[in-house]
Design an enzyme around this catalytic site. Structure first.
Site, short mmCIF file in Angstrom:
data_model
loop_
_atom_site.label_atom_id
_atom_site.label_comp_id
_atom_site.label_asym_id
_atom_site.label_seq_id
_atom_site.Cartn_x
_atom_site.Cartn_y
_atom_site.Cartn_z
CE LYS A 186 -0.12 -0.43 5.02
NZ LYS A 186 -0.80 -1.09 6.12
CE1 TYR A 194 9.67 32.47 1.33
CE2 TYR A 194 10.09 30.10 1.37
CZ TYR A 194 9.74 31.25 0.68
OH TYR A 194 9.46 31.19 -0.65
C1 LIG Z 1 -0.13 -1.82 6.98
C2 LIG Z 1 -0.69 -3.03 7.53
C3 LIG Z 1 0.13 -4.11 7.89
C4 LIG Z 1 1.63 -4.07 7.88
O1 LIG Z 1 2.10 -3.43 9.05
P1 LIG Z 1 3.64 -3.21 9.32
O2 LIG Z 1 3.70 -2.64 10.68
O3 LIG Z 1 4.11 -2.25 8.30
O4 LIG Z 1 4.28 -4.52 9.21
C5 LIG Z 1 -0.48 -5.29 8.27
N1 LIG Z 1 -1.83 -5.38 8.33
C6 LIG Z 1 -2.64 -4.35 8.03
C7 LIG Z 1 -4.11 -4.53 8.13
C8 LIG Z 1 -2.11 -3.13 7.63
O5 LIG Z 1 -2.91 -2.12 7.34
#
Ligand SMILES: *Cc1c(COP(=O)(O)O)cnc(C)c1O
Length: 827
Positions: free
Chosen positions: A496, A722
């Site tokens: 993701k 800035y």
């Molecule tokens: C993002 C996510 C993970 C992975 O988590 P990490 O801490 O990056 O390993 C696992 N399960 C779900 C449902 C997530 O949204």
């Protein structure tokens, strides 16, 4: 050429099925690298994460007709024992106790057919470089056969030795081991007549009791050599060689070294070395200055001196010695093309690995190769270019651009669309950018052809900020997590948010190549993008909105279903759709209180599921709220317990068992007893070990780099940037960098909270971070305009940077903006 029946008689196996005798030209251990099915022998090897037997059917379908297996391959629906006759009627099968051993036996037999001198190289560091340099230095006199890249393992060595043919006059092979008892096997395959022991480092110490044991194990490689080259400055090694009574040729600073180093002097980019051999002093200049390169060169010098090469000749060859490029880069190019830039040796073995990689880039159908003359010493031109043409054809290359006099001479051998140029300048002159569109282009040229000029033409020009993604490190991290799992536990990787900022398609592609079981994205369009770029793994979409259901189904994406209302709208949607089945993933809320069903939803959930038998629950899962922190262990365990109970209830109601998963990266490390059927790997893949207990086992994946746009002196009392927040308390030298908050460089790093590395030196941020730029204090540092600046990476870990501005590494990774160019590389 050896045939199947001859090879069968060499190994300790029994023939299971013999149809007709065939020549064996290619040995294959990795089904993904199939190139010439008809003359390939496949070894079904059981590895740590994979079993070669799983690929026998697919390879048969692609035309492979010769196999070495350890067991009968079971085909669903076919009676055991009848398999071969019915499923693989045209193939030869040999049953071996161990397929890897059979591979090693065959390679050892092949080695025994040739009398050439063979140099074996082992040691902790420098094996590949010494091998490549020695080959460069000897090649005007010898036809050298050598290991491709760093093929030095129990599988790599046999495949390397298999390349020897009657034209070769000298072999150079690497041997690497990580455990006791491996070296003897490699020694039997390489059967070296000469040896180099590069050095004794600390790498792979886990597999050995101590350094002495490691040295003695490695020395088994050299039991029968006529001469072993090493540095007598390495005391432990020197003692061990003497103890074992191995004949040696040493170099070093001690007077008893065969080749004594009297002095070493650096001037500019060269090191001048004064040495003494058989009473005579001599001087040589080498084009490197760093200690590792100097050590590697001295091994080569020792060999050349021992061979009696004239010092003038030696100097000429050292002057031409080139750094060993092992890097392969992949990046976006003009006109929606994708570029693979491989600077590794352009010989047959090097070309073959590059073509394998090209085949596995599924983004574009159209595949183009830009190829220079090859450097291959063991084959005559006719055979060489016939093999090159076959390799390109077998990999489905659509278009060839051949550059060089030799490849041009053999133009008629290439059956695909092809054009030829006598040299790089000629190609550059005729280059028209609009003749390249939506294709993957492999650029592979010997160094003298200067293909970097071609790469520059294709490159999309962007400002000087890049995120470099190390694919070797990514695979290392994947394997670290895999090593924690039971073999049957599946792995879903979270890609993701642009794969945590690293680049979704490339990461997904390499995960597909390494055969993870599932991918997961947050939104439907992220999944669509992966499908459009050739990703065929199952993909779960965690938050699919109802208006994206059509896309979801069209691209075979699998929705996470987390609420009754969402399930109802999904059911309504598919009511008018005619697919025979839909895979969904049920999310349970066990305490995170984000998305997911709770117990009170169950009754209606079951009723709804019963209304539509086409909907199949592919998995049930939940998410831990505090897996990364030990202080939440009790809560995490409670979540796991209620998850197990809820999942069991669902399974009993729907009447079939499904894949269950609850652990993220931190959970995998913290709760080894609860891996269940699958785990969901996220941040760990990208190099951050979220529990903090095993950070050292992971490798850094992303390095964010920018450049210095301008350097200026400012006076005491002046201000920078800035709001005039950066006040110069004394006269200062400051540098303006080409990165700002729009690139993802957090504004909270401003005013001394953040720092960057320039040529290894730390420079703090001065003043506020601007949108596209920021300024750093470089007073007293060695810096110039145009210098590379590391914003985060190995030496400046994002875990530390995140702590400085009170956030988490996840945020820093995902903030790197899409306008920052991603470059993927492997070594
Ligand atoms: C993002 C996510 C993970 C992975 O988590 P990490 O801490 O990056 O390993 C696992 N399960 C779900 C449902 C997530 O949204």
């Amino acid at each position: 050429m050896l045939t199947f029946s001859q090879l069968a008689s060499i190994t300790h196996g029994s023939v299971l099925q013999f149809v007709h005798d065939l020549p064996v030209q290619h040995l294959l251990t990795d089904s993904r690298k199939l190139a010439q099915p008809a003359s390939t022998l496949f070894f079904a090897i059981k590895g740590a994460f994979n079993d070669g037997h799983d690929y026998v059917s697919a390879l048969y379908a692609r035309g492979v007709r010769q196999f070495i297996v350890e067991q009968v391959v079971e085909i669903p629906g076919v009676k055991s024992g009848e398999n071969f006759k019915y499923s693989f009627p045209e193939a030869n099968f040999l049953l071996a106790e161990n397929s890897l051993t059979a591979l090693q036996e065959i390679a050892a037999f092949h080695r025994g057919e040739f009398l050439l001198p063979v140099m074996a190289i082992t040691g902790s560091n420098g094996k590949t470089i010494v091998k490549e340099w020695l080959a460069q230095l000897l090649s005007p006199d010898e036809k050298v056969v050598k290991s491709p890249r760093s093929y030095n393992s129990q599988i790599g060595v046999p495949l390397s030795v298999w390349q020897i043919n009657a034209n070769h006059t000298f072999g150079i092979f690497e041997a690497g081991i990580s455990m006791v008892s491996e070296m003897e096997k490699l020694a039997r395959i390489i059967r070296p007549t000469l040896g180099i022991f590069t050095n004794v480092g600390t790498a792979h110490d886990e597999g050995f009791e101590n350094s002495v044991q490691k040295i003695e194990e490695k020395l088994l490689l050299f039991k029968d050599v006529k001469l072993l080259f090493y540095s007598s400055d390495e005391k432990l090694l020197d003692e061990a060689v003497k103890r074992e009574g191995i004949k040696s040729f040493t170099w070093g600073h001690r007077p008893d070294a065969d080749l004594q180093i009297l002095s070493q002097q650096i001037s500019g980019a060269k090191t001048s070395i004064l040495y003494k051999f058989e009473g005579n002093e001599n001087q040589i200049s080498i084009p490197f200055t760093d200690p590792a390169s100097v050590q590697n060169t001295l091994h080569c010098l020792a060999v050349l001196v021992w061979r009696g090469m004239a010092s003038e000749t030696m100097q000429q060859r050292f002057d031409k010695l080139l750094p060993v490029a092992m890097r392969l880069e992949m990046k976006e190019a003009i006109n929606n093309c994708y570029l693979i830039d491989d600077t590794y040796n352009n010989d047959l073995a090097g070309l073959s690995t590059a073509l394998d990689l090209l085949v596995h880039q599924k983004r574009h159908q159209q595949k183009t190769v830009i190829l220079s003359d090859l450097l291959e010493s063991g084959l005559n031109e006719e055979t060489l270019y016939s093999e090159v043409a076959a390799a390109l054809k077998n990999r489905g290359v659509d278009r060839l651009i051949g550059i060089g006099k030799v490849i041009s001479r053999h133009r008629l051998k290439f059956s695909m669309k092809a054009e030829f140029y006598t040299n790089t300048a000629d190609f550059l002159q005729h280059f028209q950018s609009d003749s390249f569109h939506n294709e993957t282009i492999l650029v592979k040229g010997a160094r003298v052809f200067e293909f970097e000029k071609i790469v520059a033409l294709f490159g999309k020009k962007v400002h000087g900020t890049v995120l470099e993604v190390n694919l070797n490190a990514l695979v290392h991290n994947l394997n670290f997590y895999r090593s924690k799992l039971q073999p049957e536990t599946k792995i879903m990787v979270m890609v993701k948010a642009f794969a945590y900022g690293s680049g979704s398609y490339e990461i997904a592609n390499i995960l597909q190549f390494h055969r993870v079981d599932y991918l997961a994205v947050a939104y439907t369009d992220e999944g669509v993008l992966l499908r459009e770029n050739g990703i065929s793994l199952p993909i779960m979409v965690m938050n699919p909105s109802a208006d994206s259901f059509a896309q979801l189904l069209r691209y075979h994406l699998e929705p996470e279903i987390y609420s009754l209302s969402q399930l109802r709208s999904f059911l309504t949607f598919i009511h008018t759709d005619s697919a025979p089945a839909y895979h969904i993933h049920l999310k349970l809320d066990t305490g995170m209180h984000r998305l997911g069903f709770t117990k009170p939803d169950f009754e209606e959930l079951f009723t709804l599921l019963q209304t539509e038998p086409r909907v199949q629950v592919a998995s049930i899962f939940s998410h831990l709220a505090g897996a990364d922190e030990a202080l939440h262990n009790d809560f995490s365990k409670q979540q796991i317990t209620s998850f197990r109970e809820m999942a069991a209830e669902i399974e009993s109601k729907i009447g079939y068992s499904v894949t269950k998963h609850i652990l993220n990266s931190a959970g995998i490390v913290r709760f080894p007893e609860h891996h269940l059927d699958m785990v969901r790997l996220g941040i760990g893949l990208y190099g951050v070990e979220a529990t903090g207990t095993e950070q050292d086992a992971l490798q850094n994946v992303g390095t964010l780099k920018t450049t210095i746009s301008q350097i200026k002196h400012i006076q005491q009392g002046d201000t920078v940037g800035y709001s005039r927040r950066g006040l110069a308390e004394t006269d200062l030298e400051i540098a303006t960098l080409a990165i700002g908050y729009a690139d993802g460089y957090d504004r909270r790093f401003g005013n001394g909270n953040g720092e960057v590395l320039i040529n290894g030196q730390t420079a703090p941020i001065i003043g506020n971070v601007c949108m596209d730029m920021c300024m750093v204090n470089v007073t007293g540092l060695q810096v110039s305009e145009g210098d590379e600046v590391v914003v985060f990476g190995q030496e400046l870990p994002i875990t530390k940077l995140a702590a400085k501005i009170n956030t988490i590494p996840y945020e820093l990774l995902t903030n790197v903006s899409p306008r920052v160019k991603r470059v993927f590389y492997s070594e």
